[in-house]
Enzyme design. Structure first.
Site, PDB file in Angstrom:
ATOM      1  N   LYS A 172       0.860  -1.182   0.000  1.00  0.00           N
ATOM      2  CA  LYS A 172       0.000   0.000   0.000  1.00  0.00           C
ATOM      3  C   LYS A 172       0.893   1.227   0.000  1.00  0.00           C
ATOM      4  CE  LYS A 172      -3.864   2.040   2.653  1.00  0.00           C
ATOM      5  NZ  LYS A 172      -4.742   1.857   3.828  1.00  0.00           N
ATOM      6  N   SER A 222      -9.707   1.729   2.784  1.00  0.00           N
ATOM      7  CA  SER A 222      -8.856   2.546   1.937  1.00  0.00           C
ATOM      8  C   SER A 222      -7.808   1.748   1.163  1.00  0.00           C
ATOM      9  CB  SER A 222      -8.154   3.609   2.786  1.00  0.00           C
ATOM     10  OG  SER A 222      -7.276   2.986   3.702  1.00  0.00           O
ATOM     11  N   SER A 274      -9.848  -0.633   6.929  1.00  0.00           N
ATOM     12  CA  SER A 274      -9.258  -0.500   5.592  1.00  0.00           C
ATOM     13  C   SER A 274      -8.585  -1.734   5.023  1.00  0.00           C
ATOM     14  CB  SER A 274      -8.248   0.638   5.576  1.00  0.00           C
ATOM     15  OG  SER A 274      -8.935   1.839   5.438  1.00  0.00           O
TER      16      SER A 274
HETATM   17  N1  GLN Z   1     -13.140   3.690   6.137  1.00  0.00           N
HETATM   18  C1  GLN Z   1     -12.523   4.128   7.333  1.00  0.00           C
HETATM   19  C2  GLN Z   1     -12.188   5.585   7.242  1.00  0.00           C
HETATM   20  O1  GLN Z   1     -12.511   6.176   6.275  1.00  0.00           O
HETATM   21  C3  GLN Z   1     -11.326   3.306   7.623  1.00  0.00           C
HETATM   22  C4  GLN Z   1     -10.044   3.829   7.106  1.00  0.00           C
HETATM   23  C5  GLN Z   1      -8.868   3.003   7.482  1.00  0.00           C
HETATM   24  O2  GLN Z   1      -8.988   1.954   8.110  1.00  0.00           O
HETATM   25  N2  GLN Z   1      -7.694   3.511   7.137  1.00  0.00           N
HETATM   26  O3  GLN Z   1     -11.630   6.147   8.123  1.00  0.00           O
END
Ligand code: GLN
Length: 475
Positions: free
Chosen positions: A77, A152, A176
């Site tokens: 990532k 994400s 994410s």
């Molecule tokens: N969808 C969640 C957010 O927008 C999780 C993001 C993450 O785990 N980095 O914060």
């Protein structure tokens, strides 16, 4: 003919029987990356370097000196540092910035002869649930190109699903890893907070963030965890507890005590087929002789608000360093200190990141600190105590990963609150620091996949992985 591998054991079997080589494997991945550019999973492919690395590892294999990840091709990532390689967190503000050092996890994987093939698209600074917040464009779900891959870590999930690498690393602050795993039909693990070093992970919300793997199966997740986890002098929140050999501890578990929260399942927001599959899994476990008890978690409605108060606060502080001076982008319009900050940040960050910085700054501001940030911390403590109390009585909590299947690209971008509710089942594990995994157990009649999530006891990745394998083998 090109053979498509979906596990390290298959790869190593062929490598050690001289049926294939790392060079040939890497060439196959590179070809598929080329053929799947429309998915937009990779921000950069380390082509020459991966091939060179493969050649060296092939020699080590011949000499019988190769590490235990020989043959594993991994994508990162784009928020995990790799020395002398670009890293952008999918943000314009870090365009052309290069890492000065490697993340501890990257060093450990390379030391066992994993090959890093490139960096993967994601939501900007890991903020989002659909990969639509990347400054470098959407990522398409390989199962249905009109749909999001989740976020994400969307690029990480897509790269593994489309066989553009065997395993990918993601980061999970509130889901994410698990939600894109659910949307792309993969295994995705968020370790216990402190199990894996965060050194070299671009921070979003430091007290929530963990790095973890995406894979096609439990065995690959287990071996990657075994290599990555464990104490690190560069991350004081990382635990020195011994790391079990997870990959050798995947035997079928004995009689287990499992719970699920009835109010999470009997919830209007949950898709009916996901609910049906959930109960089917519960029935299987009961029939197999495990003790399964329905309980309630009374604070469901507090999870998402607490998560967004605390993570935006931490983000506003963590992202203060991107000031147009220290890293990456500087506005060409800037003419003095203030305009350098103002214009570089206004132009360099995307809308969602700005929204969160503003929210976070607000909840931390003098007049509102107690009402929001202070309150949020207290609620976090209550959530933790209640969850721990339950996990003192049960081995695992079963829940959905996500309320629905992958949605259409563009469908939810104008409704941040709806997007935040995507995280309803995933943020709890981060708020309380426990390990949780999404397993690709569901297939919806709409043709799309969905995951079932298991949350385990603190630092019991060993039990969690063994139980996960059992569930997958019996699905
Ligand atoms: N969808 C969640 C957010 O927008 C999780 C993001 C993450 O785990 N980095 O914060």
């Amino acid at each position: 003919m090109e053979k498509v591998y979906s596990s390290l054991s298959e790869i190593q079997k062929d490598i050690y029987n001289n049926q294939t080589t790392c060079v040939s494997l890497v060439n196959d991945y590179l070809k598929r990356i080329e053929d799947n550019q429309h998915l937009n999973a990779f921000l950069e492919v380390f082509k020459e370097e991966a091939l060179q690395k493969a050649k060296i590892i092939d020699e080590k294999i011949a000499n019988k000196t190769a590490g235990k990840l020989a043959g594993m091709v991994i994508g990162l990532k784009d928020n995990i540092c790799y020395q002398n390689h670009k890293i952008s967190a999918a943000s314009k503000i870090l365009e052309n910035f290069e890492s000065l050092f490697s993340a501890t996890v990257v060093e450990r994987l390379i030391a066992e002869d994993a090959i890093i093939i490139g960096r993967l698209n994601c939501d900007e600074f890991a903020m989002g649930s659909s990969n639509e917040n990347s400054a470098y464009g959407n990522v398409l779900n390989p199962i249905d190109n009109t749909r999001v891959p989740g976020g994400s870590s969307g690029g990480s999930a897509v790269a593994v699903k489309a066989n553009l690498c065997l395993v990918a690393l993601g980061s999970d602050t509130g889901g994410s890893i698990r939600q894109p795993a659910s949307f792309c039909d993969l295994v995705g693990l968020k370790p216990t907070y402190g199990r894996v070093s965060r050194h070299g992970l671009i921070a979003y919300a430091s007290s929530f963030d963990q790095i973890g793997p995406f894979s096609n199966n439990i065995e690959d997740a287990a071996i990657v965890m075994e290599v990555m986890a464990g104490g690190d002098e560069y991350d004081s929140t990382c635990s020195n507890r011994e790391v079990p050999k997870y990959s050798e501890k995947l035997a079928t578990p004995q009689k287990l005590k499992i719970t699920y929260f009835k109010n999470y399942i009997e919830n209007d927001g949950l898709d009916a087929e996901i609910k049906a599959k959930f109960y089917e899994t519960i029935d299987f476990l009961k029939d197999a002789g495990h003790e399964v008890v329905a309980t309630e978690f009374p604070y469901l409605d507090y999870l998402v608000p607490t998560y967004y108060v605390l993570t935006t606060a931490e983000a506003s502080s963590n992202l203060a360093r991107y000031d147009g001076i220290h890293f990456g982008y500087r506005s060409p319009q800037a003419f003095d200190l203030e305009s350098t900050y103002l214009k570089s940040r206004s132009e360099g960050f995307g809308d969602e990141v700005k929204r969160r910085i503003m929210l976070g700054t607000y909840v931390l501001s003098a007049g509102y600190y107690d009402a929001y940030y202070g309150k949020g911390q207290k609620v976090r403590r209550v959530l933790k105590e209640k969850t721990d109390e339950i996990l003192n009585q049960y081995d695992f909590v079963l829940m959905p990963t996500s309320p629905g299947t992958p949605f259409k690209i563009g469908e939810q971008v104008d409704d941040p609150i709806k997007m935040y509710l995507e995280d309803i089942y995933t943020v709890q594990a981060n708020l309380v620091g426990l390990p949780a995994i999404s397993l690709p157990l569901g297939q919806h009649s709409n043709g799309l996949p969905f995951g079932i999530q298991v949350m385990g006891k603190s630092f019991d990745e060993e039990g969690l992985l063994a139980f996960s394998k059992y569930l997958m083998d019996n699905n």
